[in-house]
Design an enzyme around this catalytic site. Sequence first.
Site, PDB file in Angstrom:
ATOM      1  N   ILE A   1       6.893  -8.055 -24.142  1.00  0.00           N
ATOM      2  CA  ILE A   1       7.097  -8.351 -22.619  1.00  0.00           C
ATOM      3  C   ILE A   1       5.949  -8.098 -21.620  1.00  0.00           C
ATOM      4  CG2 ILE A   1       7.997  -6.082 -22.328  1.00  0.00           C
ATOM      5  CD1 ILE A   1      10.227  -7.151 -20.711  1.00  0.00           C
ATOM      6  N   TYR A   2       5.136  -7.184 -22.071  1.00  0.00           N
ATOM      7  CA  TYR A   2       4.035  -6.701 -21.386  1.00  0.00           C
ATOM      8  C   TYR A   2       3.185  -8.020 -20.822  1.00  0.00           C
ATOM      9  CZ  TYR A   2       4.521  -1.848 -23.074  1.00  0.00           C
ATOM     10  OH  TYR A   2       5.306  -0.762 -23.350  1.00  0.00           O
ATOM     11  N   GLY A   3       2.960  -7.653 -19.545  1.00  0.00           N
ATOM     12  CA  GLY A   3       2.191  -8.920 -18.825  1.00  0.00           C
ATOM     13  C   GLY A   3       2.935 -10.057 -18.846  1.00  0.00           C
ATOM     14  N   GLY A   4       4.027 -10.241 -18.886  1.00  0.00           N
ATOM     15  CA  GLY A   4       4.815 -11.422 -18.960  1.00  0.00           C
ATOM     16  C   GLY A   4       4.424 -12.375 -20.146  1.00  0.00           C
ATOM     17  N   THR A   5       4.251 -11.654 -21.259  1.00  0.00           N
ATOM     18  CA  THR A   5       3.955 -11.859 -22.693  1.00  0.00           C
ATOM     19  C   THR A   5       2.558 -12.277 -22.869  1.00  0.00           C
ATOM     20  OG1 THR A   5       4.043 -14.352 -22.574  1.00  0.00           O
ATOM     21  CG2 THR A   5       6.055 -13.257 -23.159  1.00  0.00           C
TER      22      THR A   5
END
Length: 312
Positions: free
Chosen positions: A50-54
Amino acid sequence: MEKRRIGSLEVSVVGLGCNNFGGRIDAQRTAAVVGAALDAGINFFDTADIYGGTRSEELLGRALGRRRSEVIVATKFGVPLDDQRRGGARPAYIQRAVEDSLRRLGTDWIDLYQLHRPDPETPIEDTLGALDALVRAGKVREIGNSNFSADQLRGAEQAVRPGAARFVSVQNEYSLLQREPEREVLAESKRLGIAFLPYFPLASGLLSGKYLPGHPAPEGARLAAPEAPLTARFLTDQNRSTAEALSAFASSRGRSLLELAFSWLAGRPAVASVIAGATSPEQVHANAAAVGFRLTADDLQEIDRLAPPPPR
């Protein structure tokens, strides 16, 4: 740099949290941060789908490039990404999530695959069975969890089939300003032989020493925006007062607040690696050098007075 164990993995005592990649910093700056970490002897990189919108996984994989085999890559799954990828720990979702992460990371294996948060709708036996299948297939080396309570750690351990993969790590929030794991989770992780990984070790930057009393937060800092979700939580009067007292204590020992925050965590029971994010090579080098403060029993007693542990 000192190395410690997470199951069969050997990781640097200072790790790099990759939550800024693809969000606060772009591909070029990510490459600079990753390069600085490698130069500093950091071999443990912790990210999540999920980090950075994948984008975090993608940028991390690209920055590591041919040096992928030299490092330990940890990622997480289970938080909803969109309407099609709704998270959780069901076996079918795990299979989809791991293939997506492998593709984004540009790798054939994940060293530490972590359930980002408990899934009350899926029996832990089913989750562990799916994760064990990934280990047996060679797609994952070790498995871990995040945001688990002591009871959930015990339940997961009891659900492991003979010879199957078990959780070897738990990643929960822990810092001088958030000592809740000392109530139960740290002791349980030590009893089970599970490595503890603290997230928010600097309380979202409040323990970095850059938030000075009577001064506004530095421009561009994570807690600079009053409307930011983490600002109200971390930048309280009580937290700032405690951080100021801890900073004065560190200064009296010829150390910085950053060194105190890292070294105190590194000395806690069961902690394997202190993973903090960074947005510049300078931050990486400062973090890597921040675990050399050897705290005495008297030091620890004074820290407990300034930042009390939770009642038991």
